[in-house]
Every structure is written in C-alpha cells, then in structure tokens.
Design a protein around this motif. Sequence first.
Motif, PDB file in Angstrom:
ATOM      1  N   UNK A 133      23.966 -44.747  33.082  1.00 48.02           N
ATOM      2  CA  UNK A 133      24.153 -45.883  32.475  1.00 48.02           C
ATOM      3  C   UNK A 133      25.289 -46.618  31.990  1.00 48.02           C
ATOM      4  N   UNK A 134      26.057 -45.713  31.401  1.00 52.63           N
ATOM      5  CA  UNK A 134      27.603 -46.444  31.091  1.00 52.63           C
ATOM      6  C   UNK A 134      28.411 -47.085  32.366  1.00 52.63           C
ATOM      7  N   UNK A 135      28.513 -46.274  33.214  1.00 56.51           N
ATOM      8  CA  UNK A 135      29.008 -46.637  34.521  1.00 56.51           C
ATOM      9  C   UNK A 135      28.217 -47.817  34.952  1.00 56.51           C
ATOM     10  N   UNK A 136      27.140 -47.875  34.937  1.00 55.26           N
ATOM     11  CA  UNK A 136      26.280 -49.157  35.594  1.00 55.26           C
ATOM     12  C   UNK A 136      26.806 -50.200  34.840  1.00 55.26           C
ATOM     13  N   UNK A 137      26.643 -50.346  33.311  1.00 66.27           N
ATOM     14  CA  UNK A 137      26.994 -51.587  32.518  1.00 66.27           C
ATOM     15  C   UNK A 137      28.630 -51.970  32.640  1.00 66.27           C
ATOM     16  N   UNK A 138      29.515 -50.960  32.778  1.00 64.69           N
ATOM     17  CA  UNK A 138      30.957 -51.118  32.911  1.00 64.69           C
ATOM     18  C   UNK A 138      30.988 -52.102  34.456  1.00 64.69           C
ATOM     19  N   UNK A 139      30.470 -51.482  35.164  1.00 67.92           N
ATOM     20  CA  UNK A 139      30.578 -52.159  36.825  1.00 67.92           C
ATOM     21  C   UNK A 139      30.004 -53.591  36.656  1.00 67.92           C
ATOM     22  N   UNK A 140      28.802 -53.688  36.039  1.00 67.04           N
ATOM     23  CA  UNK A 140      28.205 -55.017  36.062  1.00 67.04           C
ATOM     24  C   UNK A 140      28.928 -55.809  35.181  1.00 67.04           C
TER      25      UNK A 140
END
Length: 165
Positions: A133-140
Amino acid sequence: MTFDIIDMEEEDLLALSTVQMRLLRTAQQEKDDLTCELERDKQTFYNIVVADGMLNSGIYAAKCDELDEEYEQKVAVLKDNLIYNMSLNVPTGDDGDTGGGDDSDVGYIVDYSLSYLDRYQIVRNYYMSISDPAERIALYTADTTAKDYLGQYYNTLYNVLSQYI
C-alpha cells in the motif's frame, strides 16, 4: 492479425507504442465485427428475398447498397477515432513526453476515447494490483499521467488508495 482499418507500412507498425498497438488492434477487431455483421445481414436479407420469390426485383441490390453505405459510415467513424486516439499517444519530442501520457512510464492503457469512469476503473485496477500500500500510494502520487487522464477522478482514487495505508 491483418490491419486494414488504416494504411500502415510494416516499419510503422513496428514503431507503434504498446498503447497505439492496443488501440489499433481494438479498432481492427471492431471493424472485423462490423464486416461479419454486414455479411450476416446481407445473407439474411438474401434468404428473405429468395423465400418471397423477389430476387429479380432489385430490392436485394438496393438493400445491399444501403447496408454497404451504413457499414462505410461506421468504419469511417472507427478510423477517425483511431487516428485521433493514436495521435494523443504519439511521442512528441526529445523529452519523451506524449500527448496522452507517457505510456512507457505507466502500466495502464491511456485511451482518451474512454469515459472517465472506465479510465478510473483501469487506473484503479492497475494500482490495486500493487501489493504494498505504501508503494502503491507513492507511485500514484508521482503519476502525472493519471492526474491528466483522470481529471476530477484523480482525487477520488487517491482517497480510495490512501484508505489502504
């Protein structure tokens, strides 16, 4: 697959981006479906005319002309939409930026002919496939293509993705 919806040389086909190739394949499939539908409609009308004993009356030829004209109009619209959408996804300079988002940086299809809801679902499905989830939001948040592509839905998707942190 044979591409005959637009005229393209082999080297031009090989130079297409992933998004452009996807757009071309989709448009070609739609054209092929229209062609099958046209042949099926002509055969159905032929069977009706023969069953009624009116084959020599000219009704069949007139109906075929009408069906052909309708087919050509639909194909012309598909072709125009394909050319427009492909032009939105053409690299435009040395910086590698594209008119519709740099598809080499994003993992989802950028197709401006889709509704905003369809775009939202495509981008959401892509980001939800990222397990962290942290990587997901950072990429988004770093995805500038998504901001342009989703418009007002960008913040909505941000709120959805941030709930998983």
